[in-house]
Design a protein around this motif. Structure first.
Motif, mmCIF file in Angstrom:
data_model
loop_
_atom_site.group_PDB
_atom_site.id
_atom_site.type_symbol
_atom_site.label_atom_id
_atom_site.label_comp_id
_atom_site.label_asym_id
_atom_site.label_seq_id
_atom_site.Cartn_x
_atom_site.Cartn_y
_atom_site.Cartn_z
ATOM 1 N N CYS A 118 -12.304 -5.671 10.975
ATOM 2 C CA CYS A 118 -12.007 -4.254 11.241
ATOM 3 C C CYS A 118 -13.080 -3.644 12.142
ATOM 4 C CB CYS A 118 -11.933 -3.492 9.919
ATOM 5 S SG CYS A 118 -11.669 -1.726 10.149
ATOM 6 N N PRO A 119 -12.683 -2.978 13.236
ATOM 7 C CA PRO A 119 -13.679 -2.429 14.172
ATOM 8 C C PRO A 119 -14.175 -1.026 13.807
ATOM 9 C CG PRO A 119 -11.488 -2.136 15.080
ATOM 10 C CD PRO A 119 -11.300 -2.818 13.747
ATOM 11 N N VAL A 120 -13.574 -0.428 12.779
ATOM 12 C CA VAL A 120 -13.860 0.984 12.476
ATOM 13 C C VAL A 120 -15.053 1.106 11.526
ATOM 14 C CG1 VAL A 120 -12.888 3.043 11.346
ATOM 15 C CG2 VAL A 120 -11.428 1.607 12.761
ATOM 16 N N ALA A 164 -10.887 -1.278 6.650
ATOM 17 C CA ALA A 164 -10.373 -2.313 5.738
ATOM 18 C C ALA A 164 -11.590 -2.731 4.926
ATOM 19 C CB ALA A 164 -9.838 -3.493 6.531
ATOM 20 N N CYS A 209 -7.817 4.476 9.740
ATOM 21 C CA CYS A 209 -7.372 3.208 10.325
ATOM 22 C C CYS A 209 -6.766 3.444 11.704
ATOM 23 C CB CYS A 209 -6.333 2.609 9.382
ATOM 24 S SG CYS A 209 -5.483 1.197 10.033
ATOM 25 N N THR A 210 -7.112 2.580 12.673
ATOM 26 C CA THR A 210 -6.548 2.726 14.020
ATOM 27 C C THR A 210 -5.253 1.914 14.176
ATOM 28 O OG1 THR A 210 -7.830 0.868 14.796
ATOM 29 C CG2 THR A 210 -8.810 3.035 15.104
ATOM 30 N N CYS A 232 -4.869 -1.168 14.440
ATOM 31 C CA CYS A 232 -5.008 -2.191 15.487
ATOM 32 C C CYS A 232 -4.497 -3.545 15.003
ATOM 33 C CB CYS A 232 -6.466 -2.315 15.914
ATOM 34 S SG CYS A 232 -7.517 -3.021 14.634
ATOM 35 N N GLY A 233 -4.431 -3.707 13.696
ATOM 36 C CA GLY A 233 -3.890 -4.944 13.137
ATOM 37 C C GLY A 233 -4.890 -6.081 13.016
ATOM 38 N N ALA A 234 -6.155 -5.836 13.364
ATOM 39 C CA ALA A 234 -7.154 -6.924 13.306
ATOM 40 C C ALA A 234 -7.238 -7.521 11.902
ATOM 41 C CB ALA A 234 -8.515 -6.394 13.743
ATOM 42 N N CYS A 235 -7.196 -6.672 10.906
ATOM 43 C CA CYS A 235 -7.316 -7.154 9.518
ATOM 44 C C CYS A 235 -6.107 -8.021 9.154
ATOM 45 C CB CYS A 235 -7.432 -5.973 8.559
ATOM 46 S SG CYS A 235 -6.117 -4.763 8.732
HETATM 47 S S1 SF4 Z 1 -5.654 -2.122 11.164
HETATM 48 FE FE1 SF4 Z 1 -7.082 -3.079 9.828
HETATM 49 S S2 SF4 Z 1 -8.690 -3.755 11.184
HETATM 50 FE FE2 SF4 Z 1 -7.529 -2.273 12.330
HETATM 51 S S3 SF4 Z 1 -8.558 -0.356 11.972
HETATM 52 FE FE3 SF4 Z 1 -6.993 -0.531 10.433
HETATM 53 S S4 SF4 Z 1 -8.009 -1.403 8.726
HETATM 54 FE FE4 SF4 Z 1 -9.328 -1.757 10.456
#
Ligand code: SF4
Ligand SMILES: Cc1cc2nc3c(=O)[nH]c(=O)nc-3n(C[C@H](O)[C@H](O)[C@H](O)COP(=O)(O)OP(=O)(O)OC[C@H]3O[C@@H](n4cnc5c(N)ncnc54)[C@H](O)[C@@H]3O)c2cc1C
Lengths: 433, 92
Positions: A123-125, A141, A160-161, A163-166
């Protein structure tokens, strides 16, 4: 998840999964009744799970809480909803209540999450970590803290942005952004209120400089700094990362003060400050710790000896009322106070100040029963209708109170109070069966 | 509607969008993370030294630096002769 609920009726509804609610739930479930705990946070354990050590024994808090929390979570008679709220409870007749409960989405299937923290890494946040009382950041996350129960990730959807990274890195495929709020209509037979206490917000006393002077922190922030799951590698000033060596405690911050609306003693702050002072002297052997107090309330078993032990270790105690705190250009703090014994105003410089914040009632209790009157005491804690003989009784027959929801108290008293509440609840369930 | 596992974030992004404040917060952190890590790539630094280089309030440097320590990007180094300030070093 709905599939996890075997039916929509329980014998007892326990609101609040802190040490009092957890203990009450265990006692009731151990007597063969089905219990539902509603916890608004992402983990059960309340404030106790976040403490360092406990007075007056200096036992490790996590070492006591973790087995308890695990017993509660694994008990076949106990169902736990975290991240959930009770919207309302209606009393139909004796032994029969209906409750509406809302379960907020965690966006993670808890049963599948292994707690690997790969989502957290991806997660980048970064936002302030509420479990470290904002001393450090956490991801959107995140696993609430390392001894959380359940030890499962959650998504802070507000930050949460998307972005789906998690979701991309999760090996268990347990992240699910399609989860939605669920509403439950439950039939229950008795209710235990164990909603705990709120901490005084020191921003309400601007002359202490909290928020403005970064080296003025709260006792809960110091508690986190002293805990094994601490935010920093050692005790540091949040203002500049310096290891402090002259630390002051200001007792009764937000307690015994009618001007800020809380005239009563919070009962625990003297003792937890004395505990923290001893722990600080262990962590920083060269440190000089001073406790500014009005009176020391060391009323419990072993408390006076604990106080003497702190004095013996070299903790300074000054009977003094703080008028104002100001800051030097090096980030040190000047405490202007009335020395009560000498009856003169003095000033002393410290490099870190800990405000020993008091215990306030949880205002949410009064919203649970729209059709009944849950009486509150003059300080807005849940009123105990028979405080001496049956301290768990409330103004609603069949609704019992446990722990600090009825007033300030320490952990042993919260557990005793939970014992009283669970006994009353079991007796009520048995009599009306 | 069946949403493909592993891509459910797209479903919610289309449904609810992401507000500007959240996007700005991400940009801000990404930038600060980069400048702190770039500075530490050159040499180990204290909070004071980082504050001077980054022209950021000290308490913000502490907050971001400690967050980078927590997530394994930075390591705590040695403390000065007065036992007051640590320096910090890059770890990845
Ligand atoms: S989608 Fe997941 S990784 Fe992306 S910002 Fe939200 S919690 Fe963090
Ligand atoms: C800095 C500090 C240090 C301390 N140190 C010690 C110590 O060393 N020794 C000691 O004996 N005591 C200590 N205490 C006191 C101790 O924390 C309390 O006695 C204890 O936590 C009380 O437990 P509780 O379950 O009544 O309340 P809480 O711990 O407040 O738990 C209440 C729970 O209810 C949940 N809740 C609240 N509202 C709702 C709602 N509407 N719906 C669902 N859930 C809800 C909360 O999220 C929480 O999980 C300390 C307290 C502080 C602040």
């Amino acid at each position: 998840m709905p599939g996890k609920i075997i039916n929509n009726s329980f014998d007892a509804l326990v609101i609040g999964g802190g040490i009092a609610g957890g203990e009450a739930a265990l006692n009731i479930a151990n007597n063969g009744f089905k219990v539902l705990i509603i916890e608004k946070d992402l983990s059960i354990g309340g404030k106790m799970i976040l403490l360092s050590k406990v007075f007056p024994t200096l036992d490790c808090s996590a070492c006591i809480t973790t087995p308890k929390v695990s017993e509660i979570s694994r008990h076949p008679g106990i169902t736990i909803f975290t991240g959930s709220e009770v919207k309302n409870i209606a009393k139909i007749k004796e032994n029969s209540f209906e409750a509406e409960v809302v379960r907020n989405p965690r966006y993670v299937n808890v049963d599948d999450c292994t707690g690997c923290q790969l989502c957290e890494e991806a997660c980048p946040v970064l936002v302030p970590d509420q479990y470290q009382y904002n001393l450090v950041g956490r991801k959107a996350a995140f696993i609430p803290h390392s001894i959380a129960s359940p030890r499962a990730a959650a998504i802070d959807i507000e930050n949460c942005t998307l972005c789906g990274a998690c979701e991309k890195v999760c090996p268990a495929k347990c992240i699910d952004f399609t989860q939605e709020t669920e509403t439950y209509h439950l039939k229950i037979k008795t209710v235990v209120l164990a909603t705990g206490f709120n901490l005084f917000d020191p921003l309400k006393i601007p002359r202490y400089g909290f928020g403005q002077f970064k080296n003025v922190i709260t006792s809960m922030q110091m508690e986190r700094q002293l805990a094994p799951t601490r935010p920093f590698s050692t005790i540091l000033r949040p203002g500049d990362g310096k290891v402090p060596d002259k630390i002051a405690y200001v007792l009764c911050t937000g307690s015994r003060d009618a001007t800020i609306g809380n005239p009563i003693c919070s009962q625990i702050c003297c003792m937890y400050s004395i505990k923290q002072a001893q722990l600080l002297m262990g962590a920083l052997p060269m440190a000089d710790v001073t406790i500014y107090y009005i009176n020391i309330r060391s009323f419990g078993k072993g408390f006076e000896e604990f106080y003497d032990q702190a004095k013996g270790m070299g903790v300074n105690f000054i009977k003094g009322k703080i008028g104002k705190i100001s800051e030097t250009d090096k980030g040190n703090l000047i405490l202007r106070y009335e020395d009560i014994n000498e009856n003169i105003v003095k000033e002393t410089e410290h490099d870190m100040v800990v405000l020993s914040v008091g215990v306030l009632p949880n205002p949410e209790n009064s919203s649970f029963f729209p059709n009944e009157q849950l009486k509150l005491d003059p300080f807005n804690f849940v009123y105990q209708t028979d405080c001496l003989a049956s301290p768990a009784l409330t103004s609603i027959h069949g609704v019992f109170v446990a722990g600090t929801a009825s007033g300030p108290m320490d952990i042993p008293d919260s557990i005793l109070s939970a014992g009283a509440a669970s006994s009353e609840a079991i007796s009520y369930l048995t009599q009306k069966k | 509607m069946e949403v493909e596992k592993g891509k459910t974030f797209k479903y919610l992004r289309e449904k609810k969008g992401v507000n500007q404040e959240v996007k700005d917060n991400l940009k801000h952190f990404t930038k600060i993370k980069k400048v702190i890590l770039d500075a530490l790539k050159e040499k180990d630094l204290t909070v004071e030294e980082l504050t001077q280089q980054l022209k950021m309030p000290k308490h913000e440097v502490v907050y971001y630096l400690m967050s980078l320590v927590k997530y394994g990007f930075v390591k705590t180094g040695v403390i000065d002769d007065m036992d007051e300030y640590f320096n910090y070093k890059i770890s990845k």
